[in-house]
Write an enzyme that holds these catalytic residues in place. Structure first.
Site, PDB file in Angstrom:
ATOM      1  N   LYS A  81      -2.530  -4.794  -8.407  1.00 34.58           N
ATOM      2  CA  LYS A  81      -2.013  -3.738  -7.605  1.00 34.58           C
ATOM      3  C   LYS A  81      -2.337  -2.404  -7.716  1.00 34.58           C
ATOM      4  CE  LYS A  81       1.219  -7.451  -6.457  1.00 34.58           C
ATOM      5  NZ  LYS A  81       2.716  -7.960  -6.073  1.00 34.58           N
ATOM      6  N   GLU A 133       1.591  -7.548   0.737  1.00 30.48           N
ATOM      7  CA  GLU A 133       2.091  -6.180   0.593  1.00 30.48           C
ATOM      8  C   GLU A 133       1.232  -5.331   1.962  1.00 30.48           C
ATOM      9  OE1 GLU A 133       1.470  -5.547  -3.578  1.00 30.48           O
ATOM     10  OE2 GLU A 133       3.341  -6.786  -3.574  1.00 30.48           O
ATOM     11  N   GLY A 138       7.211 -10.507  -6.729  1.00 28.80           N
ATOM     12  CA  GLY A 138       7.681  -9.433  -7.522  1.00 28.80           C
ATOM     13  C   GLY A 138       9.141  -9.763  -7.536  1.00 28.80           C
ATOM     14  N   ASN A 184      -3.803  -9.744 -10.017  1.00 27.07           N
ATOM     15  CA  ASN A 184      -3.909  -8.916  -8.967  1.00 27.07           C
ATOM     16  C   ASN A 184      -2.929  -7.614  -9.448  1.00 27.07           C
ATOM     17  OD1 ASN A 184      -3.335  -7.307  -6.920  1.00 27.07           O
ATOM     18  ND2 ASN A 184      -2.212  -8.413  -5.676  1.00 27.07           N
TER      19      ASN A 184
HETATM   20  P1  PGA Z   1       3.978 -11.310  -8.673  1.00 25.54           P
HETATM   21  O1  PGA Z   1       3.014 -11.157  -7.332  1.00 25.54           O
HETATM   22  O2  PGA Z   1       3.198 -12.260  -9.449  1.00 25.54           O
HETATM   23  O3  PGA Z   1       4.230 -10.044  -9.307  1.00 25.54           O
HETATM   24  O4  PGA Z   1       5.262 -11.666  -7.981  1.00 25.54           O
HETATM   25  C1  PGA Z   1       2.268 -11.717  -6.921  1.00 25.54           C
HETATM   26  C2  PGA Z   1       1.050 -11.225  -5.938  1.00 25.54           C
HETATM   27  O5  PGA Z   1       1.489 -10.522  -5.279  1.00 25.54           O
HETATM   28  O6  PGA Z   1      -0.121 -11.672  -5.692  1.00 25.54           O
END
Ligand code: PGA
Length: 254
Positions: free
Chosen positions: A15, A102, A178, A13
């Site tokens: 984002k 999110e 995150g 992902n």
């Molecule tokens: P991250 O995000 O691997 O940066 O923790 C995971 C996600 O939001 O799908």
């Protein structure tokens, strides 16, 4: 859609990262580093505007699926700034994230809206990846099951009963996204067990066993194999580490 999802599922992902040029550069490096494996599914969720570049880069690769990070539940109309499942499908997306934390926490998406998005995705022939996860406060208050089941029920209530063979679920604890603090394999196994049991109540044990449940939250090359080996974990949904082609190639091969 003819795309069959094979477990494990390794999903990236992106984002709000990587424009079309960045996507092209990413795939040039990633495809070099990742050995095709027909017995697993690799998925990417680039920003919608980078979908065409990603599609061009992976044109020869039937083992890689592309999706969008969000859709609106209406088919079309006066919803400035939104994209529908039909538009995403026409742009060659085959899957869509729904209810990522999110979206829920920054943009105020409700359980009901997440359900409507999953239903819209299915109606357009897209596979929804329905995300569920608890905050740290909820976990510490002993509400893990309650939160996960509320979020999953909202999705199952909104989609047709026979859509169980096109549903993917993701467990993403909000406190692990995150943060660099991943759930332990035991934490993941517990949460996946809660989700799987509810899927079994609704669809039967056998079918529930076939629905992929992905873990997401601070997955890195160093912890991917252990998380993937946890009981009930059928794949990984990766944010930060999916932006780096070599890191994600390692995770995708875990
Ligand atoms: P991250 O995000 O691997 O940066 O923790 C995971 C996600 O939001 O799908």
């Amino acid at each position: 859609m003819s795309h069959r999802i094979r477990k494990p599922v390794l999903a990236g992902n992106w984002k709000m990262n990587k424009g079309p040029g960045d996507a092209t550069a990413f795939f040039a490096a990633f495809l070099n580093a990742y050995r095709r494996d027909e017995n697993r599914t690799v998925m990417f969720f680039p920003p919608a505007l980078s979908l065409a570049a990603a599609q061009a880069a992976i044109a020869e690769r039937g083992d890689i699926m592309l999706g969008v990070q969000n859709i609106h539940w209406e088919e079309n109309g006066a919803f400035t700034g939104e994209i529908s499942a039909a538009i995403a499908a026409q742009a060659n997306a085959t899957c869509v994230l729904a209810g990522h934390s999110e979206r829920r926490h920054i943009f105020g998406e409700t359980d009901e809206e997440v359900g409507r998005k999953c239903a819209a995705a299915l109606a357009a022939g897209l596979t929804p990846i329905a995300c569920a996860g608890e905050t740290l406060e909820q976990r510490e208050a002993g509400q893990l099951s309650e939160i996960l089941l509320r979020q999953l029920d909202a999705v199952m209530d909104a989609i047709p009963d026979d859509a169980d063979d096109r549903l993917v679920v993701a467990y993403e604890p909000v406190w692990a996204i995150g943060t660099g603090v991943n759930a332990t394999p035991a934490d993941a196994a517990e949460a996946h067990g809660v989700l799987r049991a509810r899927l079994a109540e609704r669809y039967g044990r056998r079918q529930a066993g076939a629905i992929p449940i992905l873990y997401g939250g601070s997955v890195k090359p160093g912890n991917a194999a252990d998380l993937l080996a946890a009981d009930g974990v059928d794949g990984l949904l990766v944010g930060g580490a999916s932006l780096e082609p070599l890191a994600f190639a390692k995770i995708a091969s875990a």
